[in-house]
Design a protein around this motif. Structure first.
Motif, PDB file in Angstrom:
ATOM      1  N   LEU A 160       2.826   1.857  -3.293  1.00 31.27           N
ATOM      2  CA  LEU A 160       1.926   2.315  -4.361  1.00 31.27           C
ATOM      3  C   LEU A 160       1.482   3.762  -4.139  1.00 31.27           C
ATOM      4  O   LEU A 160       1.248   4.499  -5.105  1.00 31.27           O
ATOM      5  CB  LEU A 160       0.710   1.393  -4.461  1.00 31.27           C
ATOM      6  N   TYR A 188      -3.310  -1.493  -8.246  1.00 33.39           N
ATOM      7  CA  TYR A 188      -3.884  -1.025  -6.987  1.00 33.39           C
ATOM      8  C   TYR A 188      -5.304  -1.563  -6.797  1.00 33.39           C
ATOM      9  O   TYR A 188      -5.666  -1.999  -5.698  1.00 33.39           O
ATOM     10  CB  TYR A 188      -3.897   0.498  -6.933  1.00 33.39           C
ATOM     11  N   HIS A 190       0.827  -1.208   0.000  1.00 38.16           N
ATOM     12  CA  HIS A 190       0.000   0.000   0.000  1.00 38.16           C
ATOM     13  C   HIS A 190       0.865   1.262   0.000  1.00 38.16           C
ATOM     14  O   HIS A 190       0.638   2.189  -0.798  1.00 38.16           O
ATOM     15  CB  HIS A 190      -0.904   0.012   1.232  1.00 38.16           C
TER      16      HIS A 190
END
Length: 309
Positions: free
Chosen positions: A113, A245, A110
């Motif tokens: 990204l 994502y 997370h």
């Protein structure tokens, strides 16, 4: 009830697989893992050795590649061993290590990204200032911050679980994660649930909020300027990032939701493996297709190998 001494060896529930599907599934996962290793290590070596790829976007992609290799190496070999094993046993310490690296993988994914989204925002919305903003030092600091935050958050998460005494020895999963570990205890796990909820909400809020803001700003700039070249650049560089994502966030949400429903244990296990394996295998493919520089370098390397043979 079992004492802490007798519960040091844990049994993993795993999947109920028909005998005729055991070896096909084993070899399928072996192929997946081998493909993941070859593609990610190959791209990592290519980016390190090719000076023209020493750019912020590819340096950040190296972080993602290293994280994918770590997360899947912790999960897949042991999962394959348990598929063909009659006894699915693991020590408590090994289980804790697997859970720690597994949650670090998810958290770091997370955060990396998020940083990659910021990099794309600066490149598209402030191209003239890109080199002065996304310097080597800035990329190193951002990468180190992502890893440090991941390690701190996960260390607290696992630390709260390790402090608990254990009265069970069955991991009701196909792998070790934090929720499966604290379910081994008969103590009050309110603190674990509260911190776990805080951890999840904080991570997903920051992740989704950052991605939404950066992509909204990118879309707004593209709409205002109506520049065909800018729009093409945005599509090329952002599409791969957004696809990865969305896959990661959807499988992550599915895993968290299914942990609350005991009627779908196998679906939860599959969702978690999906979260680990699919984005990690798609990363090199999607970035190789979408990134012109990376694609050209891959083609050049392949051409050199064909010529040399």
């Amino acid at each position: 009830m079992e004492s802490n001494m007798t519960s040091n060896i844990l049994k993993i529930q795993g999947f109920d697989i028909s005998p005729e599907f055991i070896y096909p599934l084993f070899f399928f996962l072996l192929l997946v893992y081998f493909t993941l290793l070859c593609s990610n290590i190959g791209l990592l070596v290519l980016i390190i050795t090719e000076k023209s790829l020493h750019q912020p976007m590819y340096v950040l992609f190296c972080n993602l590649t290293i994280n994918d290799l770590m997360g899947n190496t912790v999960l897949l070999p042991q999962l394959m061993a348990h598929i063909i094993s009659t006894e699915r046993l693991i020590t408590y310490n090994q289980c804790v290590i697997q859970a720690f690296y597994s949650h670090t993988f998810g958290t770091a994914s997370h955060l990396i990204l998020i940083i990659m989204a910021i990099d794309r925002y600066v490149a598209i919305c402030h191209p003239l200032r890109y080199n002065s903003i996304m310097t080597t030092k800035a990329v190193v600091v951002l990468s180190a911050t992502a890893w440090a935050v991941s390690l701190v958050l996960v260390s607290v998460l696992i630390g709260l679980t390790v402090r608990l005494s254990r009265c069970r020895s069955l991991i009701q999963n196909a792998y070790c994660d934090n929720a499966s570990l604290f379910k081994l205890s008969c103590e009050n796990v309110l603190i674990n649930n509260v911190y776990g909820l805080f951890f999840t909400v904080l991570l997903f809020s920051c992740s989704m909020g950052s991605i939404a803001v950066t992509y909204f700003r990118i879309a707004a700039i593209c709409w205002i300027r109506k520049n065909k070249e800018l729009n093409n650049k945005a599509l090329q560089t952002c599409a791969s990032h957004l696809v990865l994502y969305l896959i990661m966030i959807s499988s992550g949400f599915l895993t968290i939701i299914l942990h609350r429903f005991k009627n779908y244990p196998d679906l939860r296990k599959i969702a978690y493996i999906f979260f680990h394996v699919v984005p990690s295998n798609l990363n090199p493919i999607i970035y190789g297709i979408q990134s012109r520089s990376l694609r050209n370098k891959i083609i050049q390397v392949l051409q050199r190998k064909v010529t040399s043979t």
